[in-house]
Structures are given as structure tokens and as C-alpha cells.
Design a protein around this motif. Structure first.
Motif, PDB file in Angstrom:
ATOM      1  N   SER A   5       0.836  -1.194   0.000  1.00  0.00           N
ATOM      2  CA  SER A   5       0.000   0.000   0.000  1.00  0.00           C
ATOM      3  C   SER A   5       0.876   1.251   0.000  1.00  0.00           C
ATOM      4  O   SER A   5       1.717   1.435   0.879  1.00  0.00           O
ATOM      5  CB  SER A   5      -0.903  -0.020   1.232  1.00  0.00           C
ATOM      6  OG  SER A   5      -1.662   1.152   1.296  1.00  0.00           O
ATOM      7  N   ALA A   6       0.703   2.095  -1.014  1.00  0.00           N
ATOM      8  CA  ALA A   6       1.434   3.354  -1.197  1.00  0.00           C
ATOM      9  C   ALA A   6       2.928   3.160  -1.441  1.00  0.00           C
ATOM     10  O   ALA A   6       3.697   4.117  -1.341  1.00  0.00           O
ATOM     11  CB  ALA A   6       1.201   4.303  -0.037  1.00  0.00           C
ATOM     12  N   ALA A   7       3.362   1.945  -1.780  1.00  0.00           N
ATOM     13  CA  ALA A   7       4.771   1.712  -2.106  1.00  0.00           C
ATOM     14  C   ALA A   7       5.122   2.460  -3.386  1.00  0.00           C
ATOM     15  O   ALA A   7       4.332   2.501  -4.326  1.00  0.00           O
ATOM     16  CB  ALA A   7       5.040   0.216  -2.274  1.00  0.00           C
ATOM     17  N   GLN A   8       6.294   3.075  -3.422  1.00  0.00           N
ATOM     18  CA  GLN A   8       6.734   3.851  -4.581  1.00  0.00           C
ATOM     19  C   GLN A   8       7.654   3.020  -5.463  1.00  0.00           C
ATOM     20  O   GLN A   8       8.538   2.317  -4.970  1.00  0.00           O
ATOM     21  CB  GLN A   8       7.507   5.092  -4.150  1.00  0.00           C
ATOM     22  CG  GLN A   8       6.659   6.205  -3.655  1.00  0.00           C
ATOM     23  CD  GLN A   8       7.480   7.458  -3.367  1.00  0.00           C
ATOM     24  OE1 GLN A   8       8.662   7.399  -3.060  1.00  0.00           O
ATOM     25  NE2 GLN A   8       6.827   8.603  -3.455  1.00  0.00           N
ATOM     26  N   VAL A   9       7.451   3.150  -6.774  1.00  0.00           N
ATOM     27  CA  VAL A   9       8.309   2.466  -7.734  1.00  0.00           C
ATOM     28  C   VAL A   9       9.658   3.178  -7.769  1.00  0.00           C
ATOM     29  O   VAL A   9       9.726   4.379  -8.013  1.00  0.00           O
ATOM     30  CB  VAL A   9       7.681   2.466  -9.141  1.00  0.00           C
ATOM     31  CG1 VAL A   9       8.590   1.749 -10.130  1.00  0.00           C
ATOM     32  CG2 VAL A   9       6.302   1.821  -9.121  1.00  0.00           C
TER      33      VAL A   9
ATOM     34  N   ALA B 111       5.449   7.026  -8.831  1.00  0.00           N
ATOM     35  CA  ALA B 111       4.127   6.392  -8.788  1.00  0.00           C
ATOM     36  C   ALA B 111       4.019   5.472  -7.573  1.00  0.00           C
ATOM     37  O   ALA B 111       4.981   4.802  -7.188  1.00  0.00           O
ATOM     38  CB  ALA B 111       3.881   5.604 -10.074  1.00  0.00           C
ATOM     39  N   GLU B 112       2.837   5.453  -6.975  1.00  0.00           N
ATOM     40  CA  GLU B 112       2.588   4.657  -5.781  1.00  0.00           C
ATOM     41  C   GLU B 112       1.555   3.584  -6.065  1.00  0.00           C
ATOM     42  O   GLU B 112       0.645   3.762  -6.879  1.00  0.00           O
ATOM     43  CB  GLU B 112       2.086   5.545  -4.649  1.00  0.00           C
ATOM     44  CG  GLU B 112       3.102   6.552  -4.185  1.00  0.00           C
ATOM     45  CD  GLU B 112       2.618   7.395  -3.025  1.00  0.00           C
ATOM     46  OE1 GLU B 112       1.442   7.244  -2.607  1.00  0.00           O
ATOM     47  OE2 GLU B 112       3.410   8.207  -2.537  1.00  0.00           O
ATOM     48  N   VAL B 113       1.682   2.477  -5.349  1.00  0.00           N
ATOM     49  CA  VAL B 113       0.733   1.376  -5.474  1.00  0.00           C
ATOM     50  C   VAL B 113      -0.569   1.772  -4.801  1.00  0.00           C
ATOM     51  O   VAL B 113      -0.601   2.104  -3.617  1.00  0.00           O
ATOM     52  CB  VAL B 113       1.296   0.082  -4.842  1.00  0.00           C
ATOM     53  CG1 VAL B 113       0.257  -1.025  -4.858  1.00  0.00           C
ATOM     54  CG2 VAL B 113       2.571  -0.352  -5.549  1.00  0.00           C
ATOM     55  N   ASP B 114      -1.647   1.743  -5.565  1.00  0.00           N
ATOM     56  CA  ASP B 114      -2.983   1.990  -5.037  1.00  0.00           C
ATOM     57  C   ASP B 114      -3.632   0.676  -4.612  1.00  0.00           C
ATOM     58  O   ASP B 114      -4.330   0.613  -3.606  1.00  0.00           O
ATOM     59  CB  ASP B 114      -3.844   2.680  -6.099  1.00  0.00           C
ATOM     60  CG  ASP B 114      -5.234   3.000  -5.604  1.00  0.00           C
ATOM     61  OD1 ASP B 114      -5.346   3.614  -4.524  1.00  0.00           O
ATOM     62  OD2 ASP B 114      -6.206   2.631  -6.283  1.00  0.00           O
TER      63      ASP B 114
ATOM     64  N   GLY C  79      -0.026 -20.810 -13.568  1.00  0.00           N
ATOM     65  CA  GLY C  79       0.881 -19.817 -13.006  1.00  0.00           C
ATOM     66  C   GLY C  79       0.108 -18.812 -12.167  1.00  0.00           C
ATOM     67  O   GLY C  79      -0.989 -19.101 -11.675  1.00  0.00           O
ATOM     68  N   PHE C  80       0.681 -17.646 -12.022  1.00  0.00           N
ATOM     69  CA  PHE C  80       0.068 -16.602 -11.202  1.00  0.00           C
ATOM     70  C   PHE C  80       0.113 -15.265 -11.939  1.00  0.00           C
ATOM     71  O   PHE C  80       0.857 -15.100 -12.896  1.00  0.00           O
ATOM     72  CB  PHE C  80       0.811 -16.467  -9.865  1.00  0.00           C
ATOM     73  CG  PHE C  80       0.742 -17.712  -9.043  1.00  0.00           C
ATOM     74  CD1 PHE C  80      -0.314 -17.938  -8.186  1.00  0.00           C
ATOM     75  CD2 PHE C  80       1.728 -18.678  -9.152  1.00  0.00           C
ATOM     76  CE1 PHE C  80      -0.400 -19.098  -7.447  1.00  0.00           C
ATOM     77  CE2 PHE C  80       1.664 -19.847  -8.413  1.00  0.00           C
ATOM     78  CZ  PHE C  80       0.599 -20.059  -7.553  1.00  0.00           C
ATOM     79  N   GLU C  81      -0.689 -14.330 -11.470  1.00  0.00           N
ATOM     80  CA  GLU C  81      -0.680 -12.963 -11.972  1.00  0.00           C
ATOM     81  C   GLU C  81      -0.647 -12.015 -10.787  1.00  0.00           C
ATOM     82  O   GLU C  81      -1.397 -12.193  -9.828  1.00  0.00           O
ATOM     83  CB  GLU C  81      -1.932 -12.670 -12.813  1.00  0.00           C
ATOM     84  CG  GLU C  81      -1.991 -13.442 -14.102  1.00  0.00           C
ATOM     85  CD  GLU C  81      -3.202 -13.089 -14.951  1.00  0.00           C
ATOM     86  OE1 GLU C  81      -4.072 -12.309 -14.484  1.00  0.00           O
ATOM     87  OE2 GLU C  81      -3.273 -13.591 -16.080  1.00  0.00           O
ATOM     88  N   HIS C  82       0.235 -11.016 -10.873  1.00  0.00           N
ATOM     89  CA  HIS C  82       0.273  -9.957  -9.872  1.00  0.00           C
ATOM     90  C   HIS C  82      -0.366  -8.735 -10.520  1.00  0.00           C
ATOM     91  O   HIS C  82       0.187  -8.172 -11.461  1.00  0.00           O
ATOM     92  CB  HIS C  82       1.718  -9.664  -9.452  1.00  0.00           C
ATOM     93  CG  HIS C  82       1.829  -8.878  -8.198  1.00  0.00           C
ATOM     94  ND1 HIS C  82       3.005  -8.310  -7.796  1.00  0.00           N
ATOM     95  CD2 HIS C  82       0.921  -8.554  -7.237  1.00  0.00           C
ATOM     96  CE1 HIS C  82       2.815  -7.678  -6.649  1.00  0.00           C
ATOM     97  NE2 HIS C  82       1.557  -7.808  -6.300  1.00  0.00           N
ATOM     98  N   HIS C  83      -1.552  -8.366 -10.046  1.00  0.00           N
ATOM     99  CA  HIS C  83      -2.292  -7.211 -10.552  1.00  0.00           C
ATOM    100  C   HIS C  83      -1.953  -6.021  -9.670  1.00  0.00           C
ATOM    101  O   HIS C  83      -2.203  -6.052  -8.468  1.00  0.00           O
ATOM    102  CB  HIS C  83      -3.799  -7.474 -10.495  1.00  0.00           C
ATOM    103  CG  HIS C  83      -4.245  -8.564 -11.395  1.00  0.00           C
ATOM    104  ND1 HIS C  83      -5.373  -8.453 -12.176  1.00  0.00           N
ATOM    105  CD2 HIS C  83      -3.740  -9.795 -11.659  1.00  0.00           C
ATOM    106  CE1 HIS C  83      -5.538  -9.560 -12.875  1.00  0.00           C
ATOM    107  NE2 HIS C  83      -4.553 -10.390 -12.568  1.00  0.00           N
ATOM    108  N   VAL C  84      -1.408  -4.970 -10.284  1.00  0.00           N
ATOM    109  CA  VAL C  84      -0.996  -3.790  -9.531  1.00  0.00           C
ATOM    110  C   VAL C  84      -1.555  -2.550 -10.232  1.00  0.00           C
ATOM    111  O   VAL C  84      -1.413  -2.402 -11.440  1.00  0.00           O
ATOM    112  CB  VAL C  84       0.546  -3.685  -9.458  1.00  0.00           C
ATOM    113  CG1 VAL C  84       0.968  -2.458  -8.657  1.00  0.00           C
ATOM    114  CG2 VAL C  84       1.152  -4.951  -8.860  1.00  0.00           C
ATOM    115  N   ILE C  85      -2.193  -1.699  -9.459  1.00  0.00           N
ATOM    116  CA  ILE C  85      -2.652  -0.403  -9.971  1.00  0.00           C
ATOM    117  C   ILE C  85      -1.772   0.655  -9.329  1.00  0.00           C
ATOM    118  O   ILE C  85      -1.718   0.770  -8.103  1.00  0.00           O
ATOM    119  CB  ILE C  85      -4.132  -0.123  -9.617  1.00  0.00           C
ATOM    120  CG1 ILE C  85      -5.047  -1.221 -10.145  1.00  0.00           C
ATOM    121  CG2 ILE C  85      -4.543   1.257 -10.130  1.00  0.00           C
ATOM    122  CD1 ILE C  85      -5.110  -1.305 -11.652  1.00  0.00           C
TER     123      ILE C  85
END
Length: 121
Positions: A17-21, A72-75, A86-92
């Protein structure tokens, strides 16, 4: 999700949450990015995520570069099972960079980080 492999459990356990790239790279079949997670109260950490057998969807190199430049921050972030096993990581990311990473395995590395790494948007 039940019965996740240990590496995927490590990814799910991250509070993004709110992590910055901070940065990103693509090498062969892997996608990596580093996110600055946490806050001044809890402390910060750098989470380096490397997805193996990765395909990045809904974005391109230019958008990822802009996400770094814009701090940009993770919403929102969630991991879902893919149809292929497999898996999917969905990130907005805010401001509106949707990213989906399809992967087979992931390496999660975490280390403490100083507060001054958080950039003002």
C-alpha cells in the motif's frame, strides 16, 4: 488463496500500500522492480521483486519509466491464479498505471531503507 508456493506467499505477505516504484528491469524471461514500502511510522523497506517466466501486460517500457520518474505509488495490489497454472500480480499505480505481471515463480528480497528515499509526488 490456499496452498500457495512459499515464494508466492512471500509476495502476498508484502504490504505494498502506497509503495513507490524505484526502478525496474527486464532481462530474458524475468521482470524485476524495486518498490519502497512502508511509512514514517512503521519504517521503510525496499522490496525487490523478480518474477521468473514473466510477461508484463497493460504497460510498456515508456510507462514504466514514467512511473519511476513520477514516484508512482501502489494503489492496489493482488495476486491471482492464472488459467495456465501460473500466477498474476495485478498492480494499480497512481496516477493510473495498471500493471499485470504473469509469472511462474517470484523472488522477494526485503531490506530496511531510510525514510529519505521516499520521494515527494
Amino acid at each position: 488463496m490456499t496452498e500457495l508456493p512459499e515464494d508466492v506467499r512471500d509476495l502476498v505477505a508484502l504490504d505494498l500500500s502506497a509503495a513507490q516504484v524505484q526502478d525496474w528491469s527486464i532481462t530474458g524471461d524475468s521482470f524485476s522492480w524495486t518498490l519502497l514500502a512502508g511509512d514514517a511510522d512503521r519504517g521503510h523497506e525496499l522490496a525487490s521483486l523478480t518474477y521468473i517466466g514473466a510477461v508484463v501486460l497493460h504497460t510498456n517500457r515508456r510507462d514504466l519509466d514514467r512511473a519511476v520518474a513520477a514516484a508512482a505509488e501502489v494503489d492496489h495490489a493482488e495476486v491471482v491464479r492464472g488459467d495456465d497454472g501460473g500466477f498474476e500480480h495485478h498492480v494499480i499505480l497512481v496516477p493510473s498505471y495498471p500493471v499485470v505481471v504473469r509469472f511462474w515463480s517470484v523472488e522477494v528480497r526485503r531490506m530496511p531503507a531510510p525514510d529519505h528515499l521516499r520521494r515527494v509526488r
